[in-house]
Design a protein around this motif. Structure first.
Motif, PDB file in Angstrom:
ATOM      1  N   VAL A  65      -2.418  28.654 -15.990  1.00  0.00           N
ATOM      2  CA  VAL A  65      -3.671  29.375 -15.785  1.00  0.00           C
ATOM      3  C   VAL A  65      -4.789  28.371 -15.550  1.00  0.00           C
ATOM      4  O   VAL A  65      -4.977  27.442 -16.345  1.00  0.00           O
ATOM      5  CB  VAL A  65      -4.010  30.238 -17.023  1.00  0.00           C
ATOM      6  N   ILE A  84      -7.533  25.917 -26.686  1.00  0.00           N
ATOM      7  CA  ILE A  84      -7.032  26.906 -25.737  1.00  0.00           C
ATOM      8  C   ILE A  84      -5.645  26.520 -25.223  1.00  0.00           C
ATOM      9  O   ILE A  84      -4.796  27.374 -24.990  1.00  0.00           O
ATOM     10  CB  ILE A  84      -8.014  27.122 -24.564  1.00  0.00           C
ATOM     11  N   GLU A  85      -5.398  25.221 -25.095  1.00  0.00           N
ATOM     12  CA  GLU A  85      -4.064  24.781 -24.663  1.00  0.00           C
ATOM     13  C   GLU A  85      -3.008  25.220 -25.661  1.00  0.00           C
ATOM     14  O   GLU A  85      -1.935  25.719 -25.275  1.00  0.00           O
ATOM     15  CB  GLU A  85      -4.038  23.264 -24.493  1.00  0.00           C
ATOM     16  N   ILE A 138      -2.660  29.182 -25.444  1.00  0.00           N
ATOM     17  CA  ILE A 138      -1.882  29.641 -24.288  1.00  0.00           C
ATOM     18  C   ILE A 138      -0.404  29.308 -24.480  1.00  0.00           C
ATOM     19  O   ILE A 138       0.476  30.110 -24.145  1.00  0.00           O
ATOM     20  CB  ILE A 138      -2.423  28.991 -22.994  1.00  0.00           C
ATOM     21  N   ALA A 177       3.925  27.923 -21.140  1.00  0.00           N
ATOM     22  CA  ALA A 177       2.636  28.321 -20.579  1.00  0.00           C
ATOM     23  C   ALA A 177       1.620  27.212 -20.800  1.00  0.00           C
ATOM     24  O   ALA A 177       1.513  26.665 -21.897  1.00  0.00           O
ATOM     25  CB  ALA A 177       2.148  29.616 -21.226  1.00  0.00           C
ATOM     26  N   THR A 178       0.867  26.890 -19.755  1.00  0.00           N
ATOM     27  CA  THR A 178      -0.093  25.794 -19.830  1.00  0.00           C
ATOM     28  C   THR A 178      -1.439  26.203 -19.235  1.00  0.00           C
ATOM     29  O   THR A 178      -1.533  27.128 -18.426  1.00  0.00           O
ATOM     30  CB  THR A 178       0.414  24.553 -19.072  1.00  0.00           C
ATOM     31  N   VAL A 179      -2.466  25.488 -19.662  1.00  0.00           N
ATOM     32  CA  VAL A 179      -3.807  25.618 -19.094  1.00  0.00           C
ATOM     33  C   VAL A 179      -4.061  24.424 -18.188  1.00  0.00           C
ATOM     34  O   VAL A 179      -3.710  23.293 -18.531  1.00  0.00           O
ATOM     35  CB  VAL A 179      -4.870  25.654 -20.212  1.00  0.00           C
TER      36      VAL A 179
END
Length: 261
Positions: free
Chosen positions: A131, A210-211, A214, A225-227
């Motif tokens: 994302v 946030i990392e 996620i 899932a990664t930022v």
């Protein structure tokens, strides 16, 4: 070098009247003109100018109307398909086979540039779901007047940049889940809460970045899932409201002036 990946542009209309279209003469948001060209044209041209992007598919309820747009004529490997009623179900039907990755963006992501695309594709490599996000200070340092929806985590507040990398059909369970909550897409805490109470509590207490958040959300579906933090604040300025369009017009005028200088 990363092999080119296909791209999907979500260009459909949401149910109900769109205030942005009032008096514009455009039949759908994707064809609303900004800086002399429909939104969709800006997005597709940025994708087509990106070496990291292969074929481009445009999804909309009336894709034939978009395909007839003169600004898209002659662009290579560009395809159109009719979408379904919801974003998640339409996207699920358009995913490539197997585990092949695809980049997803939206027709109102009009400030998209090949540089942004390259930054995101490189940062997303190896993930099942990636994302694109912009940290609040990055945006407000240059555009303090911009109003976005922010998610609060330890180490910063973040807003989505309308770019995603999905690794083929292994993300179908996630898309099915998203289909049940997408009506709340602008309500940050509701989205976080839908992934479970521990993620909500962690976000409220700012227990993780946030990392980390996620990554935890992805694990619920067995996905990595990664930022991808975007370095340009413009990456999260999409055309949702008239004030957004005013700002986008100014940014595009500045870009044109810089390019011709």
């Amino acid at each position: 070098m990363i092999d080119p990946i296909p791209a999907i542009v979500m260009a459909g209309s949401r149910p109900g009247p769109d205030p942005l279209l009032t008096g514009s003469g455009a039949s759908t948001k994707a064809l609303l003109p900004i800086a002399g060209q429909p939104m969709l044209v800006h997005v597709v041209r940025a994708l087509r100018a990106s070496p990291g992007i292969g074929s481009i598919a445009v999804l909309a309820q009336n894709s034939a109307e978009l395909a007839a747009e003169p600004g898209l004529a002659g662009l290579a490997d560009l395809h159109f398909a009719d979408s379904g009623a919801g974003i998640s179900s339409s996207l699920a039907a358009a995913l490539p086979p197997g585990d092949d990755p695809v980049l997803v963006t939206t027709a109102d992501n009009v400030l998209l540039t090949p540089a942004m695309i390259a930054e995101f594709v490189a940062g997303a490599e190896g993930s099942d779901v990636a994302v694109a996000m912009v940290e609040k200070d990055v945006l407000l340092a240059r555009y303090p007047e911009s109003k976005r929806t922010w998610l609060k985590f330890r180490g910063g507040w973040w807003s989505g940049a309308n770019m995603f990398r999905l690794r083929g059909r292994r993300v179908l369970p996630l898309l099915d889940f998203w289909g049940r909550i997408e009506r709340d897409r602008k309500k940050g805490l509701k989205i976080i809460a839908a992934f479970g109470p521990w993620l909500l509590i962690g976000a409220l207490l700012r227990l993780f970045t946030i990392e980390q958040g996620i990554a935890r959300a992805g694990l619920r579906f067995g996905l990595k899932a990664t930022v991808v933090p975007m370095s340009e604040g413009e990456a999260c300025i999409d055309a949702d409201k008239p004030v957004d369009i005013e700002l986008i017009e100014k940014i595009m005028a500045r870009r044109q002036a810089e390019a011709s200088a």
